[in-house]
Write a protein that holds these residues in place. Structure first.
Motif, PDB file in Angstrom:
ATOM      1  N   ARG A  79     -22.407  33.094  15.531  1.00  0.00           N
ATOM      2  CA  ARG A  79     -21.290  33.477  14.658  1.00  0.00           C
ATOM      3  C   ARG A  79     -19.940  33.448  15.371  1.00  0.00           C
ATOM      4  O   ARG A  79     -18.892  33.477  14.719  1.00  0.00           O
ATOM      5  N   SER A 657      -7.985  37.191  10.840  1.00  0.00           N
ATOM      6  CA  SER A 657      -8.626  38.445  10.438  1.00  0.00           C
ATOM      7  C   SER A 657      -7.612  39.578  10.526  1.00  0.00           C
ATOM      8  O   SER A 657      -6.613  39.483  11.251  1.00  0.00           O
ATOM      9  N   ASN A 703     -15.005  36.775   4.598  1.00  0.00           N
ATOM     10  CA  ASN A 703     -15.890  37.916   4.812  1.00  0.00           C
ATOM     11  C   ASN A 703     -15.070  39.200   4.760  1.00  0.00           C
ATOM     12  O   ASN A 703     -13.855  39.193   5.000  1.00  0.00           O
ATOM     13  N   ASN A 705     -15.558  43.786   5.342  1.00  0.00           N
ATOM     14  CA  ASN A 705     -16.396  44.977   5.471  1.00  0.00           C
ATOM     15  C   ASN A 705     -15.520  46.219   5.482  1.00  0.00           C
ATOM     16  O   ASN A 705     -14.307  46.154   5.748  1.00  0.00           O
ATOM     17  N   ASP A 722     -20.619  38.892   3.423  1.00  0.00           N
ATOM     18  CA  ASP A 722     -20.305  37.642   4.098  1.00  0.00           C
ATOM     19  C   ASP A 722     -20.299  36.505   3.082  1.00  0.00           C
ATOM     20  O   ASP A 722     -21.091  36.501   2.138  1.00  0.00           O
ATOM     21  N   ASN A 723     -19.410  35.541   3.300  1.00  0.00           N
ATOM     22  CA  ASN A 723     -19.279  34.391   2.405  1.00  0.00           C
ATOM     23  C   ASN A 723     -19.027  34.879   0.970  1.00  0.00           C
ATOM     24  O   ASN A 723     -19.810  34.617   0.047  1.00  0.00           O
ATOM     25  N   ILE A 724     -17.936  35.599   0.808  1.00  0.00           N
ATOM     26  CA  ILE A 724     -17.614  36.248  -0.462  1.00  0.00           C
ATOM     27  C   ILE A 724     -17.621  35.266  -1.627  1.00  0.00           C
ATOM     28  O   ILE A 724     -18.113  35.561  -2.721  1.00  0.00           O
ATOM     29  N   ARG A 750     -23.678  33.738  -0.246  1.00  0.00           N
ATOM     30  CA  ARG A 750     -23.160  35.105  -0.184  1.00  0.00           C
ATOM     31  C   ARG A 750     -24.258  36.086   0.235  1.00  0.00           C
ATOM     32  O   ARG A 750     -25.393  36.028  -0.239  1.00  0.00           O
ATOM     33  N   TYR A 752     -24.765  40.400   1.078  1.00  0.00           N
ATOM     34  CA  TYR A 752     -24.288  41.770   1.136  1.00  0.00           C
ATOM     35  C   TYR A 752     -25.088  42.535   2.186  1.00  0.00           C
ATOM     36  O   TYR A 752     -26.257  42.214   2.453  1.00  0.00           O
TER      37      TYR A 752
END
Length: 760
Positions: A79, A657, A703, A705, A722-724, A750, A752
């Motif tokens: 990642r 970010s 992404n 959080n 992730d990967n909205i 996507r 969650y």
């Protein structure tokens, strides 16, 4: 059996602009607790085998602390590609069923094949120990202290197979502070990630650490004939360390060991089409057989779609694989290391790193994704390695001279035996390898005048390889192919090669102010040659390829500004890439093979920034440009032209970010985090032929959080996605003219998750 000119102008302009920016920079604050609270954290790196401040290290490097990895939601090493310019860290099955294989590229240079007859182009190191094989290279991060991505050839201090760069991972070392952390993550497709670590003192001079983690997740590609789903995750890791470091003593000894097991039902690949023009392919032959040898287009007719003897659109899908024979991956890895540090004097340290590592793996794949025996492979893979490195690091002349010197030894042996079933032939492929490498290196840095440092390095490497191919025919399908059982595909005799190589480096750096540095570097690197493991039809001698080399020119700057609240680092580079090794396929051979394709030039830049204006706000951004172009192709390389693009390499990589801390008094703190990454288009074809069907257009991934932490910063809860946008993008693609079908893999989409954490 053996156990350019235009780019130099652009770089100069970039540095000139940086000098202008530096003129407005405010003096840096002392690195005390207040400065760190109100500004950016101090980042220390060991990229040059000594502990240095990131901002005073004159190389292009991206560094992640454990806290940054946590904030970005990174629990698996690949990642980091989302936030590192000019890095590709993909997990691809290559030409087998392996489910954990690291295909790593930095600045356009790397390798995507796991076969032991070819070397990786980017070295991965854990606590100073080189991982000789890419098999098992996509692993979970459990007790990591930092990850450093070093861009450009690292041929002096790290040696061979770091021609593109190196990834340097450091784990948490036990000391006299008792600490622990535990977290449990649950998410989409029954994702479960459980991790834990405890570290602390046993006595006044003996310290220990134990960490462990498990990851499991359901697959997302249906395999109805096998009653399972491909793309699942099932891994377990345990790591321990025992450190002896008496207070006031010059000695520091750490014994570490780890074990991991990674299993999968199979890589999440699907069949997306066939090449109707590949008249000589096995798919065409199968369809001729299904038609009673009347027409190669019989199976392509609409009324034949359901014909189970045909290979056609009935098998095409983006979420289902119709394989009927074994497809799985099972890797077992263990390693042990002994690191001894000894202070020979106040300013001279000796270090010894001894390490063992072993990999055992079995993996299989029904690559044609059908009920037909067109392309089925199996691998019985093993590797064991031993390495020994001695380092002496020191300073002299009131710290104006710093130096590193050492000796390195590495050996590995093992085998990869892979039976194949290719419609007209069943055969055993693969063989056994025995490699040995030793090197001596030295690097000296001297501050000529205040702020101006000249650093030079040189490494001598002696690289020896022996490979024994054990490849022969088991059976053939007559009358289409007639070869007696036992026919050797390559002579059953040792193939040997030896390379002796000097790799120099020269670096000039100037600290114009305490906050601003510029530098320029010339460096060289090489990757050893090897052999083609997959041979068919029979060859009179084992096909081989020569080492590849690079000459790299880099200039960059590092800037801290506005009271340590802004970090801005950039670099431009130009690389001459010679005898480049590519995994290709053509109509004369069945299966892919490695060849020296010719010459290329790669130019580009990286720009990274971190901004902490205060009030708990942090913003990060990065831009990477890799402009790679073939300059000359060797005769006989099919399917490539000077206009072909490098595989798995995006011209542009961008990321950003942001996060903001909101303090809630005695109720703790909430931190929302969002990030975005973009990769421009690239070809996923692992065989080097730029097939349009296997092109991935540029795409973005978002992404986010939300993390809550209690007042004591011990208990935390994180909710994330992730990967909205549920972006579907290719992660792997393969086409070989001999077979005629397109195989691809796509991202899960996507996801969650919720995570509960506790630390002390």
């Amino acid at each position: 059996m053996i156990n350019s000119k235009s780019w130099s102008g652009r770089i100069a302009a970039c540095l000139a602009a940086s000098c202008a920016i530096a003129g407005f920079a405010t003096p840096s604050l002392a690195q005390d607790s207040e400065a760190e609270e109100n500004g950016l954290e101090v980042i220390t790196v060991t990229a040059r085998k000594q502990t240095e401040d990131l901002q005073s290290t004159p190389i292009s490097i991206t560094a992640f602390s454990a806290e940054r990895l946590e904030a970005q939601g990174i629990t698996q090493v690949n990642r980091i590609q989302d936030f590192t310019p000019n890095l590709t860290f993909a997990n691809i099955p290559s030409n087998s069923g392996i489910a954990s294989n690291a295909a790593v590229y930095i600045r356009g240079i790397g390798q995507n094949d796991f076969a032991p007859t070819v070397e990786p182009g980017v070295g991965i190191y854990i606590d100073g120990v080189y991982l000789g094989r890419t098999a098992g290279g996509v692993f979970d991060l459990i007790d990591v202290a930092s990850v450093e991505v070093l861009r450009g050839p690292q041929g002096t201090l790290f040696g061979r197979n770091t021609i593109g760069g190196a990834i340097n991972i450091t784990t948490i070392q036990p000391d006299d502070m008792l600490q622990g952390k535990f977290d449990l993550k649950y998410g989409t497709d029954n994702l479960v990630v459980a991790r834990g670590m405890v570290s602390g003192p046993l006595t006044d001079s003996l310290f220990a650490k134990i960490s462990a983690g498990i990851t499991s997740q359901d697959g997302y590609v249906d395999a109805p004939a096998l009653g399972t789903k491909f793309g699942n995750r099932d891994s377990k890791t345990v790591r321990g360390a025992l450190r002896f470091a008496p207070s006031g003593s010059p000695i520091d000894v750490t014994l570490a060991a780890d074990y991991s097991r990674d299993k999968s039902h199979g890589a999440p690949v699907v069949i997306t089409g066939i090449d109707e023009t590949a008249m000589g392919s096995f798919v065409t032959l199968q369809n001729l057989i299904a038609s009673g040898m009347t027409s190669p287009f019989f199976c392509l007719q609409a009324d034949q779609i359901a014909n189970t003897g045909c290979y056609n659109a009935r098998l095409f899908s983006d979420d289902t694989n119709y394989s009927t024979t074994d497809t799985f991956s099972d890797l077992e890895i263990w390693s042990a290391s002994l690191t001894i540090g000894y202070d020979l004097a106040d300013d001279i340290e000796f270090k010894s790193i001894s390490a063992l590592r072993r990999i055992n793996g079995k993996f299989a794949q029904d690559r044609d994704g059908s009920n037909l025996a067109i392309n089925e492979v199996y691998d019985d893979f093993s590797q064991k390695q031993f390495s020994q490195e001695f380092q002496i690091v020191g300073t002299a002349l009131d710290d104006r001279l710093n130096w590193v010197t050492g000796l390195y030894y590495f050996e590995e042996s093992g085998g990869d035996i892979n039976p194949i079933d290719f419609l007209v032939v069943s055969a055993q492929s693969g063989g056994y390898y025995d490699y040995e490498n030793w090197a001596a290196f030295v690097q000296l840095g001297f501050e000529v005048v205040d702020g101006l440092t000249v650093t030079g390095g040189l490494r001598y490497t002696d690289d020896k390889k022996t490979y024994l191919p054990d490849q022969y025919v088991i059976d053939t399908l007559e009358p289409f192919l007639v070869l007696p059982a036992g026919t050797r595909l390559a002579p059953y005799e040792d193939a040997k090669t030896r390379v002796k190589k000097w790799t120099p480096m020269i670096n000039l750096s100037w600290e114009a102010t305490p906050d601003f540095m510029v530098y320029a570097t010339y460096s060289e690197g090489f990757k050893g040659g090897g052999y083609t493991q997959r041979v068919f039809p029979p060859e009179p001698s084992l096909p081989s390829f020569e080492p590849e080399t690079v000459k790299s020119y880099e200039a960059g700057f590092k800037l801290m500004a506005l009271g340590n609240s802004v970090r801005l680092n950039g670099a431009g580079f130009y690389t001459d890439y010679n005898q480049m090794q590519l995994l290709v396929a053509d109509s004369t051979r069945v299966g892919p093979f490695i060849t020296n394709a010719g010459k290329a030039r790669i130019q580009g830049l990286e720009l990274e920034t971190n901004i902490a204006p205060g009030g708990g706000l942090r913003i990060n951004g990065a831009v990477g440009l890799t402009d790679a172009k073939f300059k000359e192709l060797d005769a006989g390389v099919q399917g490539l032209t000077l206009d072909s693009e490098f595989v798995y390499v995006s011209k542009w990589t961008l990321s950003a970010s942001a996060e903001k801390e909101f303090y809630l008094g005695t109720s703790g703190m909430i931190t929302p985090h969002v990030d975005w990454s973009y990769r421009s288009g690239f070809f996923t074809n692992a065989n080097g032929i730029n097939t349009p069907e296997l092109y991935q257009p540029g795409y973005s991934v978002f992404n986010a959080n939300l993390r809550w932490e209690d007042e004591d910063e011990q208990l935390s809860v994180t909710l994330g996605v992730d990967n909205i946008a549920d972006k579907k993008f290719r992660t792997f693609g393969d086409y070989q003219p001999s077979f005629g079908f397109y195989m691809q893999a796509f991202d899960r989409g996507r996801q969650y998750y919720a995570k509960l954490g506790y630390s002390f």
